[in-house]
Design an enzyme around this catalytic site. Structure first.
Site, PDB file in Angstrom:
ATOM      1  CD  GLU A 205       3.190  10.458  -4.906  1.00 40.56           C
ATOM      2  OE1 GLU A 205       3.149  11.661  -4.570  1.00 40.56           O
ATOM      3  OE2 GLU A 205       3.689   9.563  -4.195  1.00 40.56           O
ATOM      4  CG  ASN A 262       4.750   6.401  -3.861  1.00 39.65           C
ATOM      5  OD1 ASN A 262       5.589   7.202  -3.471  1.00 39.65           O
ATOM      6  ND2 ASN A 262       3.531   6.758  -4.235  1.00 39.65           N
ATOM      7  CD  GLU A 294       6.842  10.178  -5.868  1.00 37.56           C
ATOM      8  OE1 GLU A 294       6.545  10.025  -4.661  1.00 37.56           O
ATOM      9  OE2 GLU A 294       6.356  11.082  -6.580  1.00 37.56           O
ATOM     10  CG  ASP A 324       8.158  10.105  -1.571  1.00 32.15           C
ATOM     11  OD1 ASP A 324       7.918  11.259  -1.192  1.00 32.15           O
ATOM     12  OD2 ASP A 324       7.271   9.290  -1.896  1.00 32.15           O
ATOM     13  CD  GLU A 381       5.870  14.296  -0.125  1.00 31.30           C
ATOM     14  OE1 GLU A 381       5.439  13.675  -1.088  1.00 31.30           O
ATOM     15  OE2 GLU A 381       6.373  13.753   0.858  1.00 31.30           O
TER      16      GLU A 381
HETATM   17  P1  C2E Z   1       3.999   9.703  -0.280  1.00 36.76           P
HETATM   18  O1  C2E Z   1       4.507   8.941  -1.445  1.00 36.76           O
HETATM   19  O2  C2E Z   1       4.933  10.665   0.357  1.00 36.76           O
HETATM   20  O3  C2E Z   1       2.670  10.385  -0.772  1.00 36.76           O
HETATM   21  C1  C2E Z   1       2.235  11.645  -0.373  1.00 36.76           C
HETATM   22  C2  C2E Z   1       1.126  11.523   0.622  1.00 36.76           C
HETATM   23  O4  C2E Z   1       0.748  12.821   1.044  1.00 36.76           O
HETATM   24  C3  C2E Z   1      -0.145  10.913   0.066  1.00 36.76           C
HETATM   25  O5  C2E Z   1      -0.762  10.222   1.135  1.00 36.76           O
HETATM   26  C4  C2E Z   1      -0.982  12.128  -0.289  1.00 36.76           C
HETATM   27  O6  C2E Z   1      -2.349  11.864  -0.327  1.00 36.76           O
HETATM   28  C5  C2E Z   1      -0.629  13.024   0.860  1.00 36.76           C
HETATM   29  N1  C2E Z   1      -0.803  14.421   0.521  1.00 36.76           N
HETATM   30  C6  C2E Z   1      -0.637  15.026  -0.659  1.00 36.76           C
HETATM   31  N2  C2E Z   1      -0.872  16.352  -0.571  1.00 36.76           N
HETATM   32  C7  C2E Z   1      -1.187  16.598   0.711  1.00 36.76           C
HETATM   33  C8  C2E Z   1      -1.527  17.778   1.434  1.00 36.76           C
HETATM   34  O7  C2E Z   1      -1.571  18.888   0.909  1.00 36.76           O
HETATM   35  N3  C2E Z   1      -1.772  17.647   2.757  1.00 36.76           N
HETATM   36  C9  C2E Z   1      -1.705  16.432   3.376  1.00 36.76           C
HETATM   37  N4  C2E Z   1      -1.989  16.391   4.666  1.00 36.76           N
HETATM   38  N5  C2E Z   1      -1.397  15.294   2.723  1.00 36.76           N
HETATM   39  C10 C2E Z   1      -1.135  15.393   1.412  1.00 36.76           C
HETATM   40  P2  C2E Z   1      -1.353   8.767   0.926  1.00 36.76           P
HETATM   41  O8  C2E Z   1      -1.993   8.637  -0.403  1.00 36.76           O
HETATM   42  O9  C2E Z   1      -2.156   8.485   2.135  1.00 36.76           O
HETATM   43  O10 C2E Z   1      -0.062   7.871   0.910  1.00 36.76           O
HETATM   44  C11 C2E Z   1       0.757   7.790   2.017  1.00 36.76           C
HETATM   45  C12 C2E Z   1       2.013   7.057   1.696  1.00 36.76           C
HETATM   46  O11 C2E Z   1       1.736   5.703   1.381  1.00 36.76           O
HETATM   47  C13 C2E Z   1       2.749   7.595   0.493  1.00 36.76           C
HETATM   48  O12 C2E Z   1       3.521   8.705   0.873  1.00 36.76           O
HETATM   49  C14 C2E Z   1       3.573   6.407   0.089  1.00 36.76           C
HETATM   50  O13 C2E Z   1       4.727   6.307   0.884  1.00 36.76           O
HETATM   51  C15 C2E Z   1       2.656   5.259   0.430  1.00 36.76           C
HETATM   52  N6  C2E Z   1       1.957   4.823  -0.792  1.00 36.76           N
HETATM   53  C16 C2E Z   1       0.844   5.318  -1.357  1.00 36.76           C
HETATM   54  N7  C2E Z   1       0.531   4.651  -2.473  1.00 36.76           N
HETATM   55  C17 C2E Z   1       1.498   3.706  -2.627  1.00 36.76           C
HETATM   56  C18 C2E Z   1       1.741   2.688  -3.610  1.00 36.76           C
HETATM   57  O14 C2E Z   1       1.033   2.523  -4.611  1.00 36.76           O
HETATM   58  N8  C2E Z   1       2.834   1.893  -3.424  1.00 36.76           N
HETATM   59  C19 C2E Z   1       3.670   2.067  -2.343  1.00 36.76           C
HETATM   60  N9  C2E Z   1       4.715   1.274  -2.231  1.00 36.76           N
HETATM   61  N10 C2E Z   1       3.462   3.010  -1.417  1.00 36.76           N
HETATM   62  C20 C2E Z   1       2.388   3.829  -1.557  1.00 36.76           C
HETATM   63 MG    MG Z   2       6.303  11.752   0.558  1.00 38.12          MG
HETATM   64 MG    MG Z   3       5.480   9.414  -3.029  1.00 34.61          MG
END
Ligand code: C2E
Ligand code: MG
Ligand code: MG
Length: 427
Positions: A205, A262, A294, A324, A381
């Site tokens: 991802e 995403n 996603e 998602d 996830e």
């Molecule tokens: P998401 O798409 O549900 O992404 C999963 C989030 O969970 C990611 O946080 C990831 O770093 C985190 N994660 C993965 N494995 C674990 C784990 O084992 N434990 C914990 N505590 N966290 C874990 P991240 O990278 O901070 O992103 C948060 C949200 O921000 C994403 O949720 C998504 O909704 C959004 N996002 C991130 N990148 C993009 C992007 O390029 N475009 C858009 N539109 N939204 C994004």
């Molecule tokens: Mg998610």
């Molecule tokens: Mg995601």
């Protein structure tokens, strides 16, 4: 009596507010606005007669004029309400002083005697730092503050000033956001997804990262909010998609790794989305089946009004579609039949509780079963420990993603990690 009666003058007030806001913007100082409402004046008129009511109104106007040191700062703007503009403040904390003074003086002078109903004073306020808000926005904020006070909330002036300072920071960040987009200053990290049958990495991802010098890391959620505020979700997503496809293209000789991106909720309904994705796939020469989109469950439900048209279109073009944060959006099970998805991602909150809470475990089991019934593969996830992973495998989950395997990694680190994790990706 000298004629210090304030006539109703809303127009004059708006004009004066405009002048003071302009001045604050030019001088870089601050402006406060108090809306003072004699809430029970109508009742006083009714009980004790208009003479008493008029007297109170007159007195209130005179007191306010006496407190204000500058002309054109006190206006009567309604049957029983006044506006008090506080211009040229060096620090927003002066508003608290002015508010106290107004409150105390009016309270002292407007209580006539025990026979007469005590006057109820309600004051709402707005803070306009450096004249950044327009006069109408300033007024609207003061009105909403007054409404809250009338509904019984205490006037939390420190909180209001804090909110305002926070909003200022938001404005500054918004500005930086647009520059960062223009300057290509974001990063894209990648987090592997592991197939639970084979143990192999089956995709990754893409997750946005933004390190703003002098500020630190801005969370991805905040980045998306800023894009929304700036009306640039399309541009942000185009950047993410192109960056991800470019990576895939560059890895092509070393690693064949499908990627997921995403898509913000606000774009799901946009007819431009499919064109943009299709265009980017063509430019980078990547097969549509290598890209999964996603979309959060909440956003999918919104698209149902249009019969999932937009999402269906992405499927027809050959891309994967992942729902998602599944389990947080309250979608009805009957939509399952119509959602054109290929994958369901169970929200981290369920995964986190799977070992401790039998009900959550049962829920995850049911989601997996139903998803399979409709032909979707299931991703868990946020998997952080081996016990949860084992439990998910027993429940029939197909794919896992989480810190147990890897945190999201920059491109080069991902390639190194992949090599170490599974030699099959490196010949
Ligand atoms: P998401 O798409 O549900 O992404 C999963 C989030 O969970 C990611 O946080 C990831 O770093 C985190 N994660 C993965 N494995 C674990 C784990 O084992 N434990 C914990 N505590 N966290 C874990 P991240 O990278 O901070 O992103 C948060 C949200 O921000 C994403 O949720 C998504 O909704 C959004 N996002 C991130 N990148 C993009 C992007 O390029 N475009 C858009 N539109 N939204 C994004
Ligand atoms: Mg998610
Ligand atoms: Mg995601």
């Amino acid at each position: 009596m000298t004629d210090t009666t304030l006539a109703l003058d809303r127009g004059g007030f708006i004009a004066a507010l405009g002048v003071f806001v302009d001045q604050a913007r030019a001088a870089g100082d601050h402006l406060g606005l108090l809306l003072i409402d004699l809430s029970n004046l109508r009742l006083i008129n009714h009980r004790h007669g208009y003479e008493i009511g008029d007297h109170l109104l007159l007195e209130a106007g005179q007191q306010l004029l006496a407190i204000s040191k500058l002309p054109d700062t006190v206006f009567r703007i309604g049957g029983h309400s006044f506006a008090f503009i506080l211009p040229q403040l060096d620090t927003p904390a002066f508003i608290a002083l002015a508010l106290n003074r107004v409150q105390r003086l009016l309270d002292e002078t407007l209580q006539i005697d025990d026979e007469i109903l005590p006057l109820q004073l309600r004051i709402g306020l707005a803070v306009n730092l450096q004249g950044k808000h327009s006069p109408m926005v300033t007024l609207a904020r003061a009105e909403s503050s007054l409404t809250r006070v009338k509904q019984g909330s205490a006037l939390e002036i420190d909180a209001l000033i804090g909110e305002e300072e926070h909003a200022q920071e938001g404005t500054a960040l918004e500005q930086h956001f647009s520059e960062a987009l223009y300057d290509n200053a974001f990063d894209l990290y990648f987090q592997p997804k592991v197939d639970l049958q084979t143990g192999r990495v089956c995709s990754a991802e893409a997750l946005i990262r933004w390190h703003l010098p002098g500020y630190g890391a801005v969370s991805p959620e905040r980045v998306v909010q800023l894009a929304e505020a700036a009306g640039q979700t399309y541009e942000l997503t185009r950047w993410v998609v192109n960056r991800a496809l470019r990576a895939m293209r560059e890895w092509r000789d070393t690693v064949v790794l499908p990627l997921a991106v995403n898509i913000p909720a606000g774009l799901v309904n946009s007819p431009d989305l499919a064109n943009m994705l299709h265009g980017a796939l063509t430019i980078w020469g990547v097969e549509p089946s290598m890209l999964t989109v996603e979309v959060t469950e909440g956003a999918v439900i919104e698209d149902k009004e249009a019969g999932f048209d937009n999402l269906l279109h992405l499927r027809e073009l050959g891309m994967g579609l992942s729902i998602d944060d599944f389990g947080t959006g309250y979608s009805s099970l009957s939509y399952f039949k119509h959602i054109p998805a290929t994958e369901i991602k169970i929200d981290q909150s369920f995964v986190r509780r799977i070992l401790d809470d039998p009900q959550d475990r049962a829920l995850v089991g049911i989601i997996i079963e139903i998803a399979h019934l409709f032909g979707f593969s299931v991703v868990a996830e946020g998997v952080e420990d081996a016990e949860s992973l084992q439990c998910l495998r027993e429940l029939g989950c197909d794919i896992a993603q989480g810190y147990l395997f890897s945190r999201p990694l920059p491109e080069q680190e991902l390639l190194t990690w992949l090599r170490q994790y599974d030699g099959a990706f490196h010949d």
